[in-house]
Design an enzyme around this catalytic site. Structure first.
Site, PDB file in Angstrom:
ATOM      1  N   HIS A  53      35.317  57.371  38.198  1.00  0.00           N
ATOM      2  CA  HIS A  53      35.431  56.067  37.527  1.00  0.00           C
ATOM      3  C   HIS A  53      36.784  55.882  36.823  1.00  0.00           C
ATOM      4  O   HIS A  53      37.525  54.962  37.133  1.00  0.00           O
ATOM      5  CB  HIS A  53      34.282  55.866  36.535  1.00  0.00           C
ATOM      6  N   HIS A  77      39.908  55.132  28.879  1.00  0.00           N
ATOM      7  CA  HIS A  77      39.305  53.909  28.328  1.00  0.00           C
ATOM      8  C   HIS A  77      37.861  54.092  27.868  1.00  0.00           C
ATOM      9  O   HIS A  77      37.386  53.339  27.029  1.00  0.00           O
ATOM     10  CB  HIS A  77      39.406  52.747  29.328  1.00  0.00           C
ATOM     11  N   GLU A  81      33.954  55.609  23.558  1.00  0.00           N
ATOM     12  CA  GLU A  81      32.587  55.133  23.754  1.00  0.00           C
ATOM     13  C   GLU A  81      31.650  56.282  24.175  1.00  0.00           C
ATOM     14  O   GLU A  81      30.544  56.386  23.680  1.00  0.00           O
ATOM     15  CB  GLU A  81      32.637  54.061  24.858  1.00  0.00           C
ATOM     16  N   ASP A  82      32.128  57.118  25.087  1.00  0.00           N
ATOM     17  CA  ASP A  82      31.208  58.050  25.759  1.00  0.00           C
ATOM     18  C   ASP A  82      31.462  59.535  25.514  1.00  0.00           C
ATOM     19  O   ASP A  82      30.793  60.372  26.099  1.00  0.00           O
ATOM     20  CB  ASP A  82      31.252  57.826  27.284  1.00  0.00           C
ATOM     21  N   ASP A 143      38.305  47.593  34.684  1.00  0.00           N
ATOM     22  CA  ASP A 143      37.079  48.373  34.544  1.00  0.00           C
ATOM     23  C   ASP A 143      35.959  47.658  35.295  1.00  0.00           C
ATOM     24  O   ASP A 143      35.229  48.263  36.086  1.00  0.00           O
ATOM     25  CB  ASP A 143      36.758  48.470  33.045  1.00  0.00           C
ATOM     26  N   ASP A 264      44.218  25.261  53.502  1.00  0.00           N
ATOM     27  CA  ASP A 264      44.909  26.414  52.917  1.00  0.00           C
ATOM     28  C   ASP A 264      44.148  27.718  53.127  1.00  0.00           C
ATOM     29  O   ASP A 264      44.227  28.624  52.314  1.00  0.00           O
ATOM     30  CB  ASP A 264      45.167  26.177  51.421  1.00  0.00           C
TER      31      ASP A 264
HETATM   32 MN    MN Z   1      34.549  52.062  32.169  1.00  0.00          MN
END
Ligand code: MN
Length: 480
Positions: A53, A77, A81-82, A143, A264
């Site tokens: 990821h 990133h 958070e994790d 993300d 187009d």
């Molecule tokens: Mn992520």
């Protein structure tokens, strides 16, 4: 497990321009931190979290030609958070700028949009206001890009919600930021999951037309190169562009599914060295192919509100199909593809050449014609966002959009009529409050309910919004 050397090679393949030694140092440090802190974590499909990821997200960032600090920020990133990594440690290792970007991305991750299309515009503004930095929004969009690529591994119920949200919020933001390429990617990845039937229909209608259009564009491309080279004295970059499936769908709906109205579907882009040469090249093109009257657009003299510049013309290809040709300089092209978060414009912004870069903000707040400094823009942007609306969050992170002055009772009714009817009080940022308490912006509000509770006349005084009062009145009248 991916090694740093292998990763560096991948970045070089994805990014058009070279990076500085300073950039590589940041990227190497971020790689090491990301790999170390995410060690052992797995994604829903069983892949290693960092390699499966964080690495692809950072390559998405690289492919948009964003700078080294953004590639580094993408690698880490999800660490705040994790993982166990603290903001202080992150700042110590990678500096304040990257730590703040990651903090912004983490904040955005807490926000979940519900399918309330009525307030979708304020939700987009909310997103930008929280991020406060176009680069943070861009990281979040990259993300999302990777999440859409791996959507198949999520439970079906979740897929459609995420896909629709991506079209309504994320793709729109990418387009506001001027990152046209990213907007198309997000919409086309999300489309089959968001609206499966419409997607199938569009694909069928497009199939035949695309075959013809590709052949026509191939022939024009082969004729264009020698013609341009002969007249300009060098070989300009000529690019073939194919219209995205989702934007074809939107246009087909407007044109009653008449495919011949989509002029187009394919376009050619000619990238020359100066604005003067754009006009010269336009003359050369019109000398070779017959222009379709009324289709010439000069976005160099009059740029679009988001800062987009280019010459557009539509010409007869000689095969019954008309083809759009766009002529632009490299700088105009990069702005269109990568937008204001790109390397060029971010440097320009730091150097103070900012007015154009901030044109997208003026779109958000309809400040188009005012001459403002960047600071003024940002201030207006912020106050405009919050001037007459407040954004409160449910404990699950859903955004509830209310007018200023709205109370906990309004909040309860905005979440659901049943919640309103049985509301007893609310916890605002963890503190117990009466239903008449005004809700501050960005507060987390948890409604406390009791099945024995029901609305009384008094509630009409506590409610500030018309919506809540209507529901209370309705309940009072049926209760009698
Ligand atoms: Mn992520």
């Amino acid at each position: 497990m991916i090694t740093l050397d292998e990763y560096i090679q991948k970045v070089e393949r994805h990014r058009g321009e070279e990076l500085s030694a300073e950039d590589w140092e940041l990227i190497s440090t971020a790689f090491e931190i990301g790999q170390r802190y995410h060690a052992g974590q797995k994604r829903a499909n069983g892949d290693d979290y960092f390699e499966g990821h964080c690495v692809p997200v950072s390559l998405n960032v690289a492919s948009l030609n964003m700078d080294g600090s953004m590639i580094a920020a993408a690698l880490v990133h999800d660490t705040l958070e994790d993982t166990e990594l603290t903001p202080q440690e992150l700042q110590k290792a990678l500096g304040k700028d990257i730590a703040e970007m990651v903090d912004g991305v983490s904040k955005l991750s807490k926000v979940k949009f519900q399918g309330n299309e009525r307030h979708i515009e304020s939700l987009r503004k909310f997103f930008v206001a929280i991020a406060k930095d176009a680069r943070v929004v861009t990281l979040k969009l990259c993300d999302r890009w990777h999440n859409l690529e791996t959507l198949l591994y999520l439970p079906e119920a979740k897929r459609q919600r995420i896909a629709r949200e991506s079209i309504l919020i994320h793709a729109q933001l990418a387009s506001r930021l001027g990152i046209g390429k990213l907007s198309t990617i997000l919409k086309d990845l999300a489309f089959p999951f968001a609206y499966p039937e419409e997607y199938e229909k569009t694909r069928e209608v497009l199939e035949g037309a695309m075959n013809l259009a590709s052949k026509v564009i191939e022939k024009m491309y082969r004729d264009m190169l020698p013609l341009a080279t002969e007249n300009l004295g060098y070989s300009p970059v000529v690019d073939k562009r194919i219209k995205g499936v989702y934007s074809s769908y939107k246009k087909l709906v407007r044109k009653d599914w008449d495919i011949s109205q989509l002029s187009d579907l394919v376009a050619l882009r000619v990238i020359v060295k100066s604005p003067e040469e754009c006009y010269r090249m336009l003359g050369i093109i019109h000398g070779k192919w017959q222009p379709v009257p009324g289709r010439l657009k000069d976005y160099i003299a009059i740029p679009k509100p988001n800062g987009y510049r280019s010459l557009h013309t539509t010409v007869m290809s000689g095969s019954g199909l008309s083809v759009e040709i766009q002529v632009r300089t490299r700088e105009m092209h990069d702005f269109d593809e990568y937008g204001i978060a790109s390397h060029h414009s971010y440097k320009a912004r730091q150097a103070g050449e900012v007015r154009e870069s901030f044109a997208w903000i003026s779109q958000l707040g309809s400040l188009k014609d005012q001459k403002l400094t960047p600071d003024e823009y940002i201030n207006i942007l912020r106050s405009d966002f919050f001037e007459d609306r407040i954004f409160a969050l449910t404990p699950l992170g859903d955004v509830i959009d209310l007018p200023v002055g709205a109370t906990a009772l309004d909040f309860a009714y905005a979440v659901h009529s049943d919640i309103g009817d049985s509301a007893q009080g609310a916890r605002i940022n963890g503190k117990f409050c009466a239903l008449s308490t005004p809700v501050p912006s960005e507060a987390v509000v948890e409604v406390v309910v009791s099945s024995r509770n029901k609305p009384s006349e008094k509630w009409l005084e506590w409610a500030h919004t018309a919506g809540a009062r209507t529901k209370i009145k309705k309940r009072l009248s049926t209760a009698r």
